[in-house]
Write a protein that holds these residues in place. Structure first.
Motif, PDB file in Angstrom:
ATOM      1  N   HIS A  90      64.660  45.688  25.807  1.00  0.00           N
ATOM      2  CA  HIS A  90      64.087  44.383  26.136  1.00  0.00           C
ATOM      3  C   HIS A  90      63.580  43.789  24.835  1.00  0.00           C
ATOM      4  CE1 HIS A  90      64.189  45.275  30.421  1.00  0.00           C
ATOM      5  NE2 HIS A  90      63.720  46.468  30.104  1.00  0.00           N
ATOM      6  N   LEU A  91      63.839  42.499  24.624  1.00  0.00           N
ATOM      7  CA  LEU A  91      63.407  41.818  23.409  1.00  0.00           C
ATOM      8  C   LEU A  91      62.655  40.559  23.794  1.00  0.00           C
ATOM      9  CD1 LEU A  91      63.616  41.723  20.269  1.00  0.00           C
ATOM     10  CD2 LEU A  91      65.586  40.241  20.589  1.00  0.00           C
ATOM     11  N   LEU A  92      61.460  40.424  23.253  1.00  0.00           N
ATOM     12  CA  LEU A  92      60.642  39.237  23.470  1.00  0.00           C
ATOM     13  C   LEU A  92      60.358  38.635  22.105  1.00  0.00           C
ATOM     14  CD1 LEU A  92      58.840  37.398  25.260  1.00  0.00           C
ATOM     15  CD2 LEU A  92      56.985  38.984  24.759  1.00  0.00           C
TER      16      LEU A  92
ATOM     17  N   ASP B 152      52.911  34.764  14.525  1.00  0.00           N
ATOM     18  CA  ASP B 152      53.422  35.444  13.341  1.00  0.00           C
ATOM     19  C   ASP B 152      52.811  36.841  13.243  1.00  0.00           C
ATOM     20  OD1 ASP B 152      55.125  35.494  11.230  1.00  0.00           O
ATOM     21  OD2 ASP B 152      53.719  34.593   9.799  1.00  0.00           O
ATOM     22  N   SER B 153      52.819  37.565  14.368  1.00  0.00           N
ATOM     23  CA  SER B 153      52.166  38.876  14.405  1.00  0.00           C
ATOM     24  C   SER B 153      53.021  39.985  13.821  1.00  0.00           C
ATOM     25  CB  SER B 153      51.792  39.221  15.848  1.00  0.00           C
ATOM     26  OG  SER B 153      52.964  39.280  16.638  1.00  0.00           O
TER      27      SER B 153
ATOM     28  N   PRO C 193      64.150  39.115  14.755  1.00  0.00           N
ATOM     29  CA  PRO C 193      63.187  38.084  14.358  1.00  0.00           C
ATOM     30  C   PRO C 193      61.842  38.705  13.987  1.00  0.00           C
ATOM     31  CG  PRO C 193      64.211  37.544  16.463  1.00  0.00           C
ATOM     32  CD  PRO C 193      64.637  38.924  16.109  1.00  0.00           C
ATOM     33  N   GLY C 194      61.141  38.083  13.059  1.00  0.00           N
ATOM     34  CA  GLY C 194      59.887  38.628  12.540  1.00  0.00           C
ATOM     35  C   GLY C 194      58.759  38.723  13.536  1.00  0.00           C
ATOM     36  N   SER C 195      58.787  37.931  14.590  1.00  0.00           N
ATOM     37  CA  SER C 195      57.690  37.949  15.560  1.00  0.00           C
ATOM     38  C   SER C 195      58.130  38.558  16.894  1.00  0.00           C
ATOM     39  CB  SER C 195      57.180  36.531  15.793  1.00  0.00           C
ATOM     40  OG  SER C 195      58.218  35.734  16.335  1.00  0.00           O
ATOM     41  N   ALA C 196      59.115  39.434  16.848  1.00  0.00           N
ATOM     42  CA  ALA C 196      59.680  39.979  18.077  1.00  0.00           C
ATOM     43  C   ALA C 196      58.969  41.257  18.502  1.00  0.00           C
ATOM     44  CB  ALA C 196      61.161  40.265  17.887  1.00  0.00           C
ATOM     45  N   VAL C 197      59.075  41.525  19.788  1.00  0.00           N
ATOM     46  CA  VAL C 197      58.635  42.791  20.367  1.00  0.00           C
ATOM     47  C   VAL C 197      59.868  43.399  21.017  1.00  0.00           C
ATOM     48  CG1 VAL C 197      57.156  43.915  22.050  1.00  0.00           C
ATOM     49  CG2 VAL C 197      56.315  41.937  20.792  1.00  0.00           C
TER      50      VAL C 197
END
Length: 82
Positions: free
Chosen positions: A3-5, A10-11, A48-52
């Motif tokens: 799963h990608l969110l 900018d965490s 992406p840099g801000s992904a979970v």
């Protein structure tokens, strides 16, 4: 299963692994987590840099080879990336 969110903040990139007892005993679960962590490092630059990213290991991961885990992770990441 992945799963990608992708968030707006900018965490930074975060990756988590879910390896349940259905995968096997503690030794098998830790081996799967170590392998997935190592494989996920190769994909950090493509996310992406801000992904979970959440990676859930299924029971078959305990007996899968390193190459098979890598191929499965590649396939899953291609499906969830925008």
């Amino acid at each position: 299963m992945t799963h990608l969110l992708v968030g707006d903040d900018d965490s930074g990139l975060r990756i988590g692994f879910v390896v349940s007892k259905a995968v096997g005993n503690a030794v098998a679960r830790n081996r799967v987590k170590r392998r997935l962590r190592h494989l996920a490092r190769e994909h950090v630059s493509t996310l992406p840099g801000s992904a979970v990213l959440v990676v859930r290991a299924l029971p078959a991961a305990a007996t899968a080879s390193y190459a098979d885990l890598g191929a499965d992770l590649d396939r899953c990441l291609r499906r969830v990336q925008p």
